[in-house]
Design a protein around this motif. Structure first.
Motif, short mmCIF file in Angstrom:
data_model
loop_
_atom_site.label_atom_id
_atom_site.label_comp_id
_atom_site.label_asym_id
_atom_site.label_seq_id
_atom_site.Cartn_x
_atom_site.Cartn_y
_atom_site.Cartn_z
N ASP A 118 30.76 -23.22 -54.57
CA ASP A 118 31.69 -22.22 -55.08
C ASP A 118 31.87 -22.29 -56.60
N ILE A 119 31.72 -23.48 -57.17
CA ILE A 119 32.04 -23.66 -58.59
C ILE A 119 30.82 -23.99 -59.45
N ILE A 120 29.95 -24.87 -58.96
CA ILE A 120 28.89 -25.41 -59.81
C ILE A 120 27.62 -24.58 -59.81
N HIS A 121 27.10 -24.29 -58.63
CA HIS A 121 25.80 -23.61 -58.55
C HIS A 121 25.88 -22.19 -59.11
N ASN A 122 24.93 -21.90 -60.01
CA ASN A 122 24.89 -20.62 -60.73
C ASN A 122 26.18 -20.38 -61.51
N GLY A 123 26.81 -21.48 -61.90
CA GLY A 123 28.09 -21.39 -62.61
C GLY A 123 28.00 -20.66 -63.94
N GLU A 139 38.79 -9.00 -57.08
CA GLU A 139 37.51 -8.59 -56.52
C GLU A 139 36.36 -9.50 -56.95
N ALA A 140 36.58 -10.28 -58.01
CA ALA A 140 35.53 -11.19 -58.49
C ALA A 140 35.18 -12.22 -57.42
N HIS A 141 36.16 -12.67 -56.69
CA HIS A 141 35.92 -13.68 -55.67
C HIS A 141 35.13 -13.10 -54.50
N GLU A 142 35.42 -11.86 -54.16
CA GLU A 142 34.68 -11.21 -53.08
C GLU A 142 33.22 -11.01 -53.47
N VAL A 143 33.00 -10.58 -54.70
CA VAL A 143 31.62 -10.37 -55.18
C VAL A 143 30.86 -11.69 -55.19
N VAL A 147 27.46 -12.69 -53.06
CA VAL A 147 26.22 -13.13 -53.71
C VAL A 147 25.78 -14.48 -53.15
N GLN A 148 26.75 -15.35 -52.91
CA GLN A 148 26.43 -16.67 -52.35
C GLN A 148 25.91 -16.56 -50.92
N LYS A 149 26.38 -15.56 -50.21
CA LYS A 149 25.96 -15.39 -48.82
C LYS A 149 24.66 -14.62 -48.72
N TYR A 150 24.52 -13.57 -49.55
CA TYR A 150 23.32 -12.73 -49.52
C TYR A 150 22.60 -12.87 -50.87
N LYS A 151 21.58 -13.68 -50.92
CA LYS A 151 20.91 -14.03 -52.17
C LYS A 151 20.34 -12.82 -52.91
N SER A 152 19.97 -11.79 -52.17
CA SER A 152 19.36 -10.61 -52.80
C SER A 152 20.34 -9.89 -53.73
N VAL A 293 15.48 -33.61 -54.98
CA VAL A 293 16.84 -33.24 -55.39
C VAL A 293 16.78 -32.30 -56.60
N ILE A 294 15.87 -32.58 -57.52
CA ILE A 294 15.68 -31.69 -58.68
C ILE A 294 15.30 -30.29 -58.21
N GLN A 295 14.39 -30.23 -57.25
CA GLN A 295 13.97 -28.93 -56.72
C GLN A 295 15.13 -28.24 -56.00
N GLN A 296 15.96 -29.03 -55.35
CA GLN A 296 17.14 -28.48 -54.68
C GLN A 296 18.09 -27.85 -55.70
N ILE A 297 18.26 -28.53 -56.83
CA ILE A 297 19.13 -28.00 -57.90
C ILE A 297 18.57 -26.68 -58.43
N LYS A 298 17.25 -26.63 -58.64
CA LYS A 298 16.63 -25.39 -59.12
C LYS A 298 16.83 -24.25 -58.13
N SER A 299 16.66 -24.56 -56.87
CA SER A 299 16.80 -23.52 -55.84
C SER A 299 18.23 -23.01 -55.75
N LEU A 300 19.19 -23.93 -55.80
CA LEU A 300 20.60 -23.55 -55.69
C LEU A 300 21.11 -22.84 -56.94
N ASN A 301 20.39 -23.01 -58.05
CA ASN A 301 20.81 -22.41 -59.32
C ASN A 301 19.75 -21.44 -59.84
N ASN A 302 19.17 -20.68 -58.92
CA ASN A 302 18.08 -19.78 -59.29
C ASN A 302 18.49 -18.73 -60.33
N LEU A 303 19.72 -18.26 -60.26
CA LEU A 303 20.18 -17.27 -61.24
C LEU A 303 20.32 -17.91 -62.62
N ASP A 304 20.84 -19.13 -62.65
CA ASP A 304 20.99 -19.84 -63.92
C ASP A 304 19.65 -20.16 -64.56
#
Length: 385
Positions: A118-123, A139-143, A147-152, A293-304
Motif C-alpha cells: 500500500d505504501i512502498i511499492h510504486n511509491g 478518490e485517490a485511495h480507490e484509484v 491499480v494495485q489489483k489490476y496491473k493494466s 529478491v531484487i527481481q521481486q522488487i523490480k516486479s513489484l515496482n514496475n511503474l517506478d
C-alpha cells in the motif's frame, strides 16, 4: 499539486532508483524504529514519542511514509524482542541482516506485507501522481487500490506521473546527488537569488525582524537523542544580508552541509543499529540480498522502474540546457570584454583591436621571460661565488 495556483507555484523533486529506494526504506524504517528499544516496552516507547514532540520541531514521525512505517516496524521489533526474552538464550547463526528473523522482519517478508504493497511499492509514481495513502483526496485511495489489483491500470497513472515530471521546475536523481545539487543551484538557485539579492538590498533600510528557525529531528527514544539528532536549517545571514550569495557560495554551503549531515547520520545509524546487533546495514551488506529478491522488487515496482528511466532522460536534458546556458554566459562575457576594450580604445575596429591585444600579450610574455632568465642568472652567479 493540481490544486495549487500554477502562476505562483514551482514544483521540484528528486527521483531514486526503485531498488535502492525500497532497500533504503526497509533499512531506515528499521533503524529509526530500533531507537525506541531503549524503552522497557512498546507502551512506554509510544507514550514517550508522543510526549517529546513539539510544535516547532519536524519529526520523522510527521513525514510520509515514515509516520506509517516507523510505528509499524517499532511494534514488530518490540514483539520480536519480547519473543527472544521468553525463549531465553537465542543463538543467531546467519549474519545476513536482511534475513535475521529472530531480530527483525526479513526483507522478503517485508516486501509482501499489505503495508508494503500500500505504501512502498510504486511509491514514487503514486506520490507524484497524488495517489498515496497520504492524499487528501478520497478518490485517490480507490484509484490506487484499483491499480494495485489490476496491473493494466498502472499505465495511465504512469503517464500522469510523467506529465507532472515534465511540468516541474527541476527533476534530480538521488544517485547523482552532487550533479543534481549543481544543476539545482544553476536552474533554481540562480532564479531565487536574483530575487533574494535585490530584496536584501531593500531590506537593509528596514527594521530587522526576529527570525524563526526550523528544527528537523529524527524521533528517538529519549531527550538526549533528540538533541543530538537535531539539525537547524538557517539562512547564512552574512551572505544574504550583504547580497553576496551566489550559485558558487550556494554550492559551498551545500558541500559543508552534506558533509556534516552524512557524518552525524552515520554516527546515529551505528548507535541505533547496536540495539538490534548483530543486524547491521552497510553498502557491503546489500550484496547479501538474493537476486530473486531484487527481481521481486523490480516486479513489484514496475511503474517506478519506468518512471526512473523517464526521470533520467529529463535529467540529461536539464544538464544539456545548463551547459548551453553556461556557454552562452561565457560568450556574453567575451562580448562584454570586447565592448569594454572598444570603449577604452575608442573607434578602433575589431581587427586593429585584436592585433593590439595580441601585441600586448606578446610583450607581456617577453617581459616575463626576461624576468625568468634574469632570475636564473642571479642564482647561477651566487652558486659560483
Amino acid at each position: 499539486m493540481a490544486k495549487l495556483p500554477r502562476e505562483r507555484t514551482s514544483v521540484m523533486t528528486i527521483v531514486r532508483d526503485p531498488i535502492a529506494r525500497v532497500l533504503s526504506t526497509y533499512e531506515f524504517s528499521v533503524e529509526v524504529a530500533a531507537r525506541f528499544l531503549v524503552h522497557p516496552n512498546l507502551t512506554s516507547a509510544t507514550r514517550m514519542s508522543s510526549r517529546i514532540r513539539k510544535s516547532n520541531v519536524i519529526s520523522t514521525l510527521d513525514i510520509w511514509p515514515w509516520k506509517y512505517l516507523v510505528p509499524w516496524m517499532r511494534e514488530d521489533l518490540f514483539a520480536r524482542r519480547d519473543a527472544r526474552k521468553s525463549k531465553g538464550v537465542v543463538v543467531i547463526e546467519d549474519d545476513n541482516p536482511y534475513d535475521m528473523e529472530e531480530m527483525l522482519m526479513p526483507l522478503h517478508k517485508y516486501l509482501d506485507t499489505p503495508t508494503a504493497h500500500d505504501i512502498i511499492h510504486n511509491g514514487a509514481t503514486f506520490q507524484i501522481a497524488g495517489l498515496t495513502n497520504n492524499s487528501h483526496l478520497s478518490e485517490a485511495h480507490e484509484v490506487r487500490h484499483c491499480v494495485q489489483k489490476y496491473k493494466s491500470l498502472g499505465e495511465p497513472v504512469l503517464q500522469v506521473a510523467k506529465r507532472r515530471l515534465d511540468s516541474m521546475l527541476y527533476v534530480g536523481l538521488t544517485e547523482e546527488h552532487r550533479e543534481s545539487a549543481s544543476l539545482f543551484a544553476n536552474v533554481v538557485g540562480s532564479q531565487v537569488l536574483s530575487h533574494v539579492v535585490p530584496s536584501n538590498a531593500t531590506a537593509k533600510t528596514k527594521t530587522t525582524k526576529s527570525e524563526a528557525s526550523v528544527t528537523v529531528t529524527d524521533s528517538g527514544s529519549d531527550k538526549s537523542e533528540i538533541q543530538n539528532g537535531t539539525s537547524e536549517v538557517a539562512l547564512n545571514k552574512t551572505e544574504a544580508k550583504s547580497g553576496n550569495m551566489t550559485v558558487k557560495t550556494l554550492m559551498e554551503v551545500y558541500e559543508g552541509c552534506i558533509t556534516h549531515l552524512r557524518k552525524s547520520q552515520g554516527t546515529r545509524r551505528v548507535n541505533s543499529l547496536k540495539r538490534i546487533s548483530p543486524a547491521n546495514f552497510t553498502r557491503g551488506t546489500r550484496t547479501r540480498v538474493p537476486n530473486e529478491v531484487i527481481q521481486q522488487i523490480k516486479s513489484l515496482n514496475n511503474l517506478d522502474v519506468e518512471l526512473y528511466k523517464y526521470a533520467k532522460e529529463i535529467f540529461v536534458k536539464e544538464h544539456e540546457l545548463v551547459s548551453k546556458k553556461l556557454v552562452s554566459t561565457s560568450k556574453r562575457s567575451i562580448v562584454d570584454l570586447q565592448n569594454e576594450l572598444r570603449s577604452v580604445f575608442g573607434g578602433m575596429d575589431d581587427e586593429k583591436m585584436w592585433k593590439f591585444v595580441s601585441v600586448a600579450l606578446m610583450l607581456l610574455l617577453l617581459f616575463l621571460l626576461f624576468l625568468f632568465v634574469n632570475a636564473r642568472r642571479r642564482r647561477t652567479s651566487k652558486v659560483k661565488i
